[in-house]
Write an enzyme that holds these catalytic residues in place. Structure first.
Site, PDB file in Angstrom:
ATOM      1  N   ILE A 160       0.835  -1.202   0.000  1.00 27.77           N
ATOM      2  CA  ILE A 160       0.000   0.000   0.000  1.00 27.77           C
ATOM      3  C   ILE A 160       0.871   1.254   0.000  1.00 27.77           C
ATOM      4  CG2 ILE A 160      -1.716   1.314   1.313  1.00 27.77           C
ATOM      5  CD1 ILE A 160      -2.820  -1.473   2.248  1.00 27.77           C
ATOM      6  N   SER A 239      -4.275   2.386   8.121  1.00 26.52           N
ATOM      7  CA  SER A 239      -3.679   1.070   8.363  1.00 26.52           C
ATOM      8  C   SER A 239      -4.438   0.291   9.437  1.00 26.52           C
ATOM      9  CB  SER A 239      -2.213   1.225   8.729  1.00 26.52           C
ATOM     10  OG  SER A 239      -1.608  -0.033   8.799  1.00 26.52           O
ATOM     11  N   ARG A 240      -4.087   0.500  10.695  1.00 28.78           N
ATOM     12  CA  ARG A 240      -4.817  -0.112  11.800  1.00 28.78           C
ATOM     13  C   ARG A 240      -4.889   0.915  12.929  1.00 28.78           C
ATOM     14  NH1 ARG A 240      -6.583  -3.248   8.799  1.00 28.78           N
ATOM     15  NH2 ARG A 240      -6.460  -5.515   8.788  1.00 28.78           N
ATOM     16  N   ASP A 264      -9.240   6.210   8.785  1.00 29.76           N
ATOM     17  CA  ASP A 264     -10.162   5.182   8.295  1.00 29.76           C
ATOM     18  C   ASP A 264     -10.268   4.058   9.312  1.00 29.76           C
ATOM     19  OD1 ASP A 264     -11.831   4.019   6.173  1.00 29.76           O
ATOM     20  OD2 ASP A 264     -10.247   2.501   6.024  1.00 29.76           O
ATOM     21  N   GLU A 269     -12.373   0.396  17.253  1.00 28.70           N
ATOM     22  CA  GLU A 269     -13.415   0.338  16.219  1.00 28.70           C
ATOM     23  C   GLU A 269     -14.258  -0.930  16.280  1.00 28.70           C
ATOM     24  OE1 GLU A 269     -10.826   0.395  12.659  1.00 28.70           O
ATOM     25  OE2 GLU A 269     -11.570  -1.606  12.207  1.00 28.70           O
ATOM     26  N   HIS A 301     -13.505   2.362   8.212  1.00 27.48           N
ATOM     27  CA  HIS A 301     -12.750   1.226   7.677  1.00 27.48           C
ATOM     28  C   HIS A 301     -13.286   0.811   6.306  1.00 27.48           C
ATOM     29  CE1 HIS A 301      -9.882  -2.099   9.185  1.00 27.48           C
ATOM     30  NE2 HIS A 301      -9.879  -2.091   7.865  1.00 27.48           N
ATOM     31  N   GLN A 302     -13.299   1.780   5.398  1.00 27.94           N
ATOM     32  CA  GLN A 302     -13.832   1.504   4.063  1.00 27.94           C
ATOM     33  C   GLN A 302     -12.775   1.618   2.973  1.00 27.94           C
ATOM     34  OE1 GLN A 302     -16.538   5.189   3.743  1.00 27.94           O
ATOM     35  NE2 GLN A 302     -15.708   5.075   1.673  1.00 27.94           N
ATOM     36  N   ALA A 303     -11.504   1.802   3.380  1.00 32.02           N
ATOM     37  CA  ALA A 303     -10.474   2.035   2.356  1.00 32.02           C
ATOM     38  C   ALA A 303     -10.394   0.884   1.358  1.00 32.02           C
ATOM     39  CB  ALA A 303      -9.122   2.271   3.016  1.00 32.02           C
TER      40      ALA A 303
HETATM   41  P1  NAD Z   1       2.676  -4.957   3.534  1.00 33.10           P
HETATM   42  O1  NAD Z   1       2.997  -6.127   4.391  1.00 33.10           O
HETATM   43  O2  NAD Z   1       2.832  -5.079   2.061  1.00 33.10           O
HETATM   44  O3  NAD Z   1       3.561  -3.703   3.992  1.00 33.10           O
HETATM   45  C1  NAD Z   1       3.741  -3.339   5.328  1.00 33.10           C
HETATM   46  C2  NAD Z   1       5.105  -2.653   5.425  1.00 33.10           C
HETATM   47  O4  NAD Z   1       5.238  -2.148   6.753  1.00 33.10           O
HETATM   48  C3  NAD Z   1       6.277  -3.599   5.164  1.00 33.10           C
HETATM   49  O5  NAD Z   1       7.139  -3.049   4.176  1.00 33.10           O
HETATM   50  C4  NAD Z   1       6.950  -3.702   6.513  1.00 33.10           C
HETATM   51  O6  NAD Z   1       8.386  -3.869   6.417  1.00 33.10           O
HETATM   52  C5  NAD Z   1       6.591  -2.367   7.117  1.00 33.10           C
HETATM   53  N1  NAD Z   1       6.767  -2.312   8.560  1.00 33.10           N
HETATM   54  C6  NAD Z   1       6.765  -3.335   9.456  1.00 33.10           C
HETATM   55  N2  NAD Z   1       7.038  -2.860  10.687  1.00 33.10           N
HETATM   56  C7  NAD Z   1       7.204  -1.518  10.568  1.00 33.10           C
HETATM   57  C8  NAD Z   1       7.516  -0.477  11.475  1.00 33.10           C
HETATM   58  N3  NAD Z   1       7.736  -0.742  12.764  1.00 33.10           N
HETATM   59  N4  NAD Z   1       7.609   0.776  11.013  1.00 33.10           N
HETATM   60  C9  NAD Z   1       7.435   1.043   9.703  1.00 33.10           C
HETATM   61  N5  NAD Z   1       7.148   0.090   8.783  1.00 33.10           N
HETATM   62  C10 NAD Z   1       7.035  -1.163   9.217  1.00 33.10           C
HETATM   63  O7  NAD Z   1       1.224  -4.528   3.929  1.00 33.10           O
HETATM   64  P2  NAD Z   1       0.219  -3.625   3.065  1.00 33.10           P
HETATM   65  O8  NAD Z   1      -0.569  -4.501   2.158  1.00 33.10           O
HETATM   66  O9  NAD Z   1       0.947  -2.474   2.503  1.00 33.10           O
HETATM   67  O10 NAD Z   1      -0.791  -3.148   4.205  1.00 33.10           O
HETATM   68  C11 NAD Z   1      -0.372  -2.248   5.210  1.00 33.10           C
HETATM   69  C12 NAD Z   1      -1.438  -2.243   6.299  1.00 33.10           C
HETATM   70  O11 NAD Z   1      -2.631  -1.639   5.782  1.00 33.10           O
HETATM   71  C13 NAD Z   1      -1.889  -3.645   6.725  1.00 33.10           C
HETATM   72  O12 NAD Z   1      -1.070  -4.135   7.739  1.00 33.10           O
HETATM   73  C14 NAD Z   1      -3.282  -3.424   7.193  1.00 33.10           C
HETATM   74  O13 NAD Z   1      -3.244  -3.238   8.588  1.00 33.10           O
HETATM   75  C15 NAD Z   1      -3.711  -2.134   6.522  1.00 33.10           C
HETATM   76  N6  NAD Z   1      -4.871  -2.301   5.636  1.00 33.10           N
HETATM   77  C16 NAD Z   1      -5.925  -1.488   5.817  1.00 33.10           C
HETATM   78  C17 NAD Z   1      -7.041  -1.602   4.989  1.00 33.10           C
HETATM   79  C18 NAD Z   1      -8.239  -0.712   5.141  1.00 33.10           C
HETATM   80  O14 NAD Z   1      -9.302  -0.987   4.563  1.00 33.10           O
HETATM   81  N7  NAD Z   1      -8.149   0.388   5.868  1.00 33.10           N
HETATM   82  C19 NAD Z   1      -7.040  -2.574   3.976  1.00 33.10           C
HETATM   83  C20 NAD Z   1      -5.921  -3.382   3.812  1.00 33.10           C
HETATM   84  C21 NAD Z   1      -4.826  -3.238   4.654  1.00 33.10           C
END
Ligand code: NAD
Length: 336
Positions: A160, A239-240, A264, A269, A301-303
């Site tokens: 992302i 993210s979370r 989001d 939540e 949480h609709q992203a």
């Molecule tokens: P991903 O695993 O591809 O990327 C996560 C990145 O974060 C990795 O490069 C990892 O090295 C890095 N990371 C780990 N620990 C870290 C730290 N302490 N500081 C900084 N970076 C760190 O995951 P993604 O697909 O890019 O998703 C990222 C997050 O988005 C997911 O973990 C999920 O929680 C969230 N997400 C949210 C939605 C939504 O609808 N809002 C949907 C999908 C995912």
């Protein structure tokens, strides 16, 4: 296999049923049983007799629920999301229940929503929408800033994060800083300059969170890290929720340290999002305080919620289940 699917809404049922109907190895062999309730200790009985459960981000998969699932015959937990912070993986392993997930689904969906929040906050789209509908065409209070040339700090540059970088770097002409323990070589081609977390926080006009929720990232944004940020910074979290200490962020919005806040996700939540509480009183005072600020935009949480992402999630979930039932291997297993 019988699969009890929790926390379903109309869009989940539509896309899961479509994927099941077009996957020959699923149709006639496996059946989804849809439930709209979340998986909780009080709803776990709905899974009794099912070989698998399919869960989403706010379903509760702690040790007690997993033990109940095991007693009821569950042999597989199929998450229809990427994150797995709601699952007690150690207990699942002890019980011999594999957990599979959908590791990557349309990172562009989340990235585009992130940019939507940035633009909505900066250009005050919600305020403008309401004003114009009221016949108020004054531009007072609607001054924004050019994104071009601004510095955006990306915390987490995985799938992302890189998709956000692609939009904001080559697209908007932003300068990009990245912080990630595992730098992503794709990001550098979009202009991301990797740096320490403190330097990112000090130099960014916008900070956007794309790291997973793991012990090291719980309350990554707190009073101390906020103090490093620029005055009037924009903070966006798609993210979370647990990455952000909400009370610290509220204090910072009150003083103006944080000038714009886009969320989001929210750390509490689970009891709020994905349900309609519009006829009830919100009892979460922290969340209610967030809703009072004019410079805070929150989505529930609709992203992820695009046709493309839902289609991908449904297809991958169906394939995860077929793979478990037929080959006994689990490409998308979450490992401890
Ligand atoms: P991903 O695993 O591809 O990327 C996560 C990145 O974060 C990795 O490069 C990892 O090295 C890095 N990371 C780990 N620990 C870290 C730290 N302490 N500081 C900084 N970076 C760190 O995951 P993604 O697909 O890019 O998703 C990222 C997050 O988005 C997911 O973990 C999920 O929680 C969230 N997400 C949210 C939605 C939504 O609808 N809002 C949907 C999908 C995912």
């Amino acid at each position: 296999m019988k699969i009890a699917v929790f926390s379903t809404r109309s869009y989940d049922r539509e896309f899961l049923s479509a994927a099941a109907g077009t996957t020959a190895s699923f149709t006639g062999t496996h059946t989804f049983f849809y439930h709209d309730v979340h998986l909780r200790p009080e709803t776990v009985l709905l899974a009794k007799g099912c070989d698998s459960i399919c869960a989403f981000v706010n379903d509760q998969l702690d040790g007690a629920v997993l033990a109940d699932l095991k007693r009821g015959g569950t042999r597989l937990v199929a998450l229809r999301c990427a994150g797995y912070n709601n699952v007690d993986l150690i207990t699942a392993k002890e019980l011999g229940i594999p957990v599979v997930r959908v590791p990557a689904y349309s990172p562009e969906a989340v990235a585009e929503h992130t940019v939507a929040l940035i633009l909505a906050l900066n250009r005050k789209i919600y305020r403008a929408y309401r004003q114009v509908r009221d016949g108020n065409f004054s531009l007072e209070g609607l001054v924004g800033f050019n994104l071009h040339g601004k510095t955006v700090g990306l915390i987490g540059t995985g799938r992302i994060g890189v998709a956000v970088a692609k939009i904001l770097g080559p697209g908007f002409g932003c300068k990009l800083l990245g912080y990630d323990p595992q730098p992503n070589p794709h990001c550098e081609s979009f202009g991301v300059h990797y740096t320490e977390l403190s330097a990112l926080l000090t130099n960014s006009d916008i900070v956007s969170l794309h790291a997973p929720l793991v012990p090291a990232t719980v309350h990554l944004i707190n009073e101390q890290t906020i103090s490093l940020m620029k005055d009037g910074v924009m903070l966006v979290n798609t993210s979370r929720g647990g990455l952000v200490e909400t009370t610290a962020v509220i204090d910072a919005v009150k003083t103006g340290k944080i000038g714009y806040l886009g969320l989001d996700v929210y750390e509490e939540e689970t009891e709020l999002f994905f349900d309609d509480f519009s006829l009830q009183v919100i009892s979460d005072d922290v969340f209610a305080r967030l809703l009072t600020f004019p410079n805070v935009v929150i989505t529930g949480h609709q992203a992820f919620l695009t046709n493309e992402a839902l289609q991908h999630i449904a297809q991958a979930t169906v394939e995860n289940i077929v793979e478990f039932a037929t080959t006994g291997t689990w490409r998308n297993q979450v490992r401890t």
